[in-house]
Design a protein around this motif. Sequence first.
Motif, short mmCIF file in Angstrom:
data_model
loop_
_atom_site.label_atom_id
_atom_site.label_comp_id
_atom_site.label_asym_id
_atom_site.label_seq_id
_atom_site.Cartn_x
_atom_site.Cartn_y
_atom_site.Cartn_z
N GLY A 1 0.80 -1.22 0.00
CA GLY A 1 0.00 0.00 0.00
C GLY A 1 0.83 1.25 0.00
O GLY A 1 0.54 2.20 -0.74
N ALA A 2 1.87 1.31 0.80
CA ALA A 2 2.72 2.50 0.85
C ALA A 2 3.45 2.71 -0.46
O ALA A 2 3.82 3.84 -0.81
CB ALA A 2 3.72 2.40 2.00
N ASN A 3 3.66 1.63 -1.22
CA ASN A 3 4.37 1.74 -2.50
C ASN A 3 3.41 1.92 -3.68
O ASN A 3 3.74 1.59 -4.82
CB ASN A 3 5.28 0.54 -2.73
CG ASN A 3 4.53 -0.79 -2.68
OD1 ASN A 3 3.31 -0.83 -2.72
ND2 ASN A 3 5.27 -1.88 -2.60
N ARG A 4 2.24 2.47 -3.40
CA ARG A 4 1.26 2.71 -4.48
C ARG A 4 1.83 3.63 -5.55
O ARG A 4 1.48 3.52 -6.71
CB ARG A 4 -0.03 3.31 -3.91
CG ARG A 4 0.13 4.67 -3.27
CD ARG A 4 -1.21 5.24 -2.79
NE ARG A 4 -1.78 4.44 -1.73
CZ ARG A 4 -1.49 4.61 -0.43
NH1 ARG A 4 -0.60 5.53 -0.07
NH2 ARG A 4 -2.05 3.87 0.48
N TRP A 5 2.72 4.56 -5.14
CA TRP A 5 3.31 5.51 -6.09
C TRP A 5 4.20 4.81 -7.10
O TRP A 5 4.49 5.36 -8.16
CB TRP A 5 4.08 6.58 -5.32
CG TRP A 5 5.24 6.05 -4.53
CD1 TRP A 5 5.19 5.36 -3.36
CD2 TRP A 5 6.61 6.14 -4.86
NE1 TRP A 5 6.45 5.02 -2.93
CE2 TRP A 5 7.35 5.50 -3.84
CE3 TRP A 5 7.30 6.73 -5.92
CZ2 TRP A 5 8.73 5.42 -3.86
CZ3 TRP A 5 8.69 6.64 -5.94
CH2 TRP A 5 9.38 6.00 -4.91
N LEU A 6 4.63 3.59 -6.80
CA LEU A 6 5.42 2.78 -7.74
C LEU A 6 4.55 1.72 -8.43
O LEU A 6 5.07 0.88 -9.15
CB LEU A 6 6.57 2.11 -7.01
CG LEU A 6 7.75 3.00 -6.60
CD1 LEU A 6 8.76 2.22 -5.77
CD2 LEU A 6 8.42 3.62 -7.82
N GLY A 7 3.26 1.76 -8.18
CA GLY A 7 2.37 0.80 -8.82
C GLY A 7 2.29 -0.54 -8.11
O GLY A 7 2.04 -1.56 -8.74
N TYR A 8 2.50 -0.54 -6.79
CA TYR A 8 2.42 -1.77 -5.99
C TYR A 8 3.30 -2.89 -6.54
O TYR A 8 2.83 -4.00 -6.81
CB TYR A 8 0.97 -2.26 -5.90
CG TYR A 8 -0.02 -1.24 -5.44
CD1 TYR A 8 -0.24 -1.02 -4.08
CD2 TYR A 8 -0.76 -0.48 -6.35
CE1 TYR A 8 -1.16 -0.07 -3.64
CE2 TYR A 8 -1.69 0.47 -5.92
CZ TYR A 8 -1.88 0.67 -4.56
OH TYR A 8 -2.79 1.60 -4.13
#
Length: 525
Positions: free
Chosen positions: A443-450
């Motif tokens: 979830g925290a890495n949503r900016w990288l597309g999970y």
Amino acid sequence: MNSKTLVLVGVLLISALLLGCAQEKTTAPAETPTAEEVKAITIGVTDKITELDPANAYDFYTWEVLNNIMGGLMRYKPGTTDLEPYLAESYEVQDNGKVYIFHLRKDLKFADGTPCKAEDVVRSVKRVMNIAGDPSWLVTDFVEDVVAVDDYTVKFVLKKPISYFLALVATPPYFPVHPNYKADEIDPDQTAGGVGPYKIVKWVRDQELILETNENFFGDKPKTDRVVVMFYKDATTLRLAVEKGEVDIAWRTLTPVDIESLKKNANLQVLEAPGAAIRYLVLNGNESTEYPTKNKLVRQAIAAAIDRDEIVQVVYRNTYTQLYSLIPIGMWSYEDVFKQKYGDKNLELAKKLLQEAGYSEDNKLKLELWWTPTHYGDTEKDLAQILKSQLEATNMIEVELKSAEWSTYTDYARKSAMMLSLFGWYPDYIDPDDYTTPFLKSGANRWLGYPYSDPQMDELLEKASIAQSTEERTTYYKQIQQKLAEDCPIVPLVQGKLTIVAKKNIEGIVLDPTMIFRYYLVYST
């Protein structure tokens, strides 16, 4: 220290973690006198502003701009790793670290004179939570609720005690923004700003940004009344601009070759600061995709084939150093786990892993490697080409290079539209958590597309964030790094430093652990 107000502080000296005791109060220090003012300074950059909205902006340069037109309840004292109250005049920590109460200054105003009160802080923080943009995890992962106790008191109730919450409060997602920002959607071109030393008077995307003194700001007046930021296409045009005197300061990003040359220019000064800027390669393992990088063996093979020595020497001309973890060298808990597990240019291991994954010289692994042309400087194309060459040296991999400008690139990342992609990282807050959670936590890495999700990793990150002693946290971060090397969703490449080129008469440049360039401290003589 000489007459120049230049502070170059190594970011890797100490982690600025402040955990107050129950009922503890800390008071803001007195403001320092304003130095000589000047009418205007022009700064040249090759970077780009993504969105002037802290609800979705999550890149180093845009955060830099936001830090000059807005501010948070806390901030890092310029030139140090020390946190101090800023829009707040004091704070209290209660309920064993689960409750933080901030007492606001009573003279806070937005640039147009509108008062900024506790409800504006609450509105802004909840807006970030509701919009759920790229940096929202910095709030939603930690904050259960935020309320205005009265006009000048804000209360945060946390989901659990967090040892570095004061550092989080110093990041843009916690900045109060003007009521003109759209309530329920991203407002990318909004120039109303927040409570900061400057206000925006003009912005032409990718061309020009003009800032002027915010006369309603509570603190010291900026040492330069007007700052003009010019956006250049590439490092070559930026270098020509500073050589011709078109800009007073050249900042992010000049090539290593340019820097070497400009050091010989008698009319310029070149200022360097060691830092925790890192570069890394994302190997997209998102299960919803059809990418071959979902296979851990493939990711491990890629990690084994990479030669950091060549990258440092050829691409960066030894201005960077090899990095073998996402946590930067010199920060407590750092372990060179990728060196231990894979080494460099370990082609035999890479071939073995590829064979186990079902590939051969007759059935080659086909990869797409993405890079962005200007955001990280003109060396990025060279970095992409060298990585292509290193991977293809296995004779079992074919790499197709693809590129996109930064705004498109970040959009592709969010949509998980890139198989392999090059990125860089600058600290949000000074803690190992900031080099692990944004990349590895579900979830925290949503900016990288999970690109990665693992329950065991999530559990380790959770334990590390709530542990109170550095010794206990170090134990967890070592386990996290070992699992990072094993699962290999992201491959660390190099760690660098920041370089600013300025005219000889420019003073007040302060580079500190946040790596945020504070325009309001700069002046000329």
